[in-house]
Write a protein that holds these residues in place. Sequence first.
Motif, PDB file in Angstrom:
ATOM      1  N   CYS A   1       0.817  -1.223   0.000  1.00  0.00           N
ATOM      2  CA  CYS A   1       0.000   0.000   0.000  1.00  0.00           C
ATOM      3  C   CYS A   1       0.850   1.272   0.000  1.00  0.00           C
ATOM      4  O   CYS A   1       0.350   2.352  -0.327  1.00  0.00           O
ATOM      5  N   SER A   2       2.127   1.149   0.373  1.00  0.00           N
ATOM      6  CA  SER A   2       2.993   2.337   0.374  1.00  0.00           C
ATOM      7  C   SER A   2       3.771   2.509  -0.926  1.00  0.00           C
ATOM      8  O   SER A   2       4.482   3.506  -1.096  1.00  0.00           O
ATOM      9  N   ASP A   3       3.643   1.557  -1.849  1.00  0.00           N
ATOM     10  CA  ASP A   3       4.440   1.612  -3.084  1.00  0.00           C
ATOM     11  C   ASP A   3       4.240   2.922  -3.844  1.00  0.00           C
ATOM     12  O   ASP A   3       5.187   3.479  -4.399  1.00  0.00           O
ATOM     13  N   LYS A   4       2.998   3.410  -3.846  1.00  0.00           N
ATOM     14  CA  LYS A   4       2.672   4.588  -4.662  1.00  0.00           C
ATOM     15  C   LYS A   4       3.281   5.881  -4.126  1.00  0.00           C
ATOM     16  O   LYS A   4       3.310   6.892  -4.839  1.00  0.00           O
ATOM     17  N   ILE A   5       3.762   5.879  -2.868  1.00  0.00           N
ATOM     18  CA  ILE A   5       4.357   7.104  -2.323  1.00  0.00           C
ATOM     19  C   ILE A   5       5.857   6.963  -2.075  1.00  0.00           C
ATOM     20  O   ILE A   5       6.497   7.901  -1.603  1.00  0.00           O
TER      21      ILE A   5
ATOM     22  N   SER B   1       8.288   7.033  -4.042  1.00  0.00           N
ATOM     23  CA  SER B   1       9.094   7.987  -4.809  1.00  0.00           C
ATOM     24  C   SER B   1       9.261   9.306  -4.061  1.00  0.00           C
ATOM     25  O   SER B   1      10.204  10.064  -4.322  1.00  0.00           O
ATOM     26  N   HIS B   2       8.346   9.596  -3.131  1.00  0.00           N
ATOM     27  CA  HIS B   2       8.441  10.825  -2.339  1.00  0.00           C
ATOM     28  C   HIS B   2       9.238  10.611  -1.061  1.00  0.00           C
ATOM     29  O   HIS B   2       9.697  11.574  -0.441  1.00  0.00           O
TER      30      HIS B   2
ATOM     31  N   ASN C   1       9.031  -1.845   3.366  1.00  0.00           N
ATOM     32  CA  ASN C   1       9.696  -1.501   2.113  1.00  0.00           C
ATOM     33  C   ASN C   1      11.121  -0.978   2.343  1.00  0.00           C
ATOM     34  O   ASN C   1      12.061  -1.369   1.638  1.00  0.00           O
TER      35      ASN C   1
ATOM     36  N   ASN D   1      12.491  -1.721  -7.424  1.00  0.00           N
ATOM     37  CA  ASN D   1      11.969  -0.754  -8.393  1.00  0.00           C
ATOM     38  C   ASN D   1      12.637   0.616  -8.262  1.00  0.00           C
ATOM     39  O   ASN D   1      12.678   1.391  -9.215  1.00  0.00           O
ATOM     40  N   TYR D   2      13.130   0.909  -7.054  1.00  0.00           N
ATOM     41  CA  TYR D   2      13.774   2.206  -6.823  1.00  0.00           C
ATOM     42  C   TYR D   2      15.278   2.050  -6.599  1.00  0.00           C
ATOM     43  O   TYR D   2      15.942   3.026  -6.215  1.00  0.00           O
TER      44      TYR D   2
ATOM     45  N   THR E   1      -6.431   6.756   1.877  1.00  0.00           N
ATOM     46  CA  THR E   1      -6.496   7.685   0.748  1.00  0.00           C
ATOM     47  C   THR E   1      -5.406   8.746   0.883  1.00  0.00           C
ATOM     48  O   THR E   1      -5.324   9.451   1.888  1.00  0.00           O
TER      49      THR E   1
ATOM     50  N   ASN F   1      -4.913  12.068  -5.115  1.00  0.00           N
ATOM     51  CA  ASN F   1      -5.534  11.032  -5.953  1.00  0.00           C
ATOM     52  C   ASN F   1      -6.939  10.740  -5.502  1.00  0.00           C
ATOM     53  O   ASN F   1      -7.405  11.299  -4.533  1.00  0.00           O
TER      54      ASN F   1
END
Length: 322
Positions: free
Chosen positions: A139-143, A145-146, A177, A184-185, A306, A322
């Motif tokens: 669930c934290s994958d999408k953030i 990059s920040h 993570n 991926n990073y 969210t 989002n």
Amino acid sequence: MKKLCDEIINSLSMNLREKIKNISNDNVSIEEIRLRSNKPLIVNANNKDYFYNLNSNKLDLNMDNPYIVSKEDVEQTFQIICKYSIHSFMDDIKKGFITLRGGHRVGLVGKAIVEDGQVKNIKHISSLNIRVSREVIGCSDKILSHIIRGENQVNNTLIISPPQCGKTTLVRDIVRNLSNGNENYGFKGIKVALIDERNEISGSYLGQPQMDIGIRTDIIETCPKDLGITMLLRSMSPNLIVTDEIGNMDEIKALYTALNGGVSLITTVHGDSIEDIKSRKELSCLLDKELFTKVIILSAKRGPGTIEKIYDLEEKRWYFAN
């Protein structure tokens, strides 16, 4: 929807077991089970309060012939949770919660016995709140990059969230993570020190985390955050310190101590916006760009977890919602 685990169901009084077992099959995501002596049984699911309807034997948003939790229900559930040995759980009881196997937390209230300004016991238990703990791997994958900054570097990150918006679930997955690493990073993984004061992030049971918090994570449970930060700085040489729910100046001072020691920080605070935190004198310094560089705002508008938006305190700009 994943059914409630046997650990939760079997911790309930005999009167409640079949009722909760039946409704766990309904199309709801149960978050809390509230037992209040001589009050209706309330199940919080999908961010709403439901009552158990004795006519239909199902959950109902309307309080129509609800099941009334008896004093015996509360007492029996409490005894089962303590494995019929209240004395063995006294250290947990005086903190106000007991952790079940699987990381589920049971909050409890009643008559507090206070000596020398410290709670020594809680007697005549009148309410129990069973909080269902669930992992959402990824669930934290999408953030990330920040949060990730360069090779094995982490942005100091503050997560602002109202209650029941998924912040603990998000923090747990961030820890996983960063501890394991993320291909991926190109992130190889770092040493994470977790101060889990309420034992919600790791859900440790008898010293063993019940949740996946990564291979490089060291945990100190049920310890005040300011003391835990100092202890871990001295003993575990962390790259990153993670805490939940910063709330006073002693804890904030400890964050600065960690920062001065060259350690990265991720923590959360209760609130709904940057303006909310700015308006609270004791917490406003959390928005010091010397302390944190990224601020993540959570809500439950599209379900718990969210991501409303992300603010960069150095660049003074919002990134996305989002």
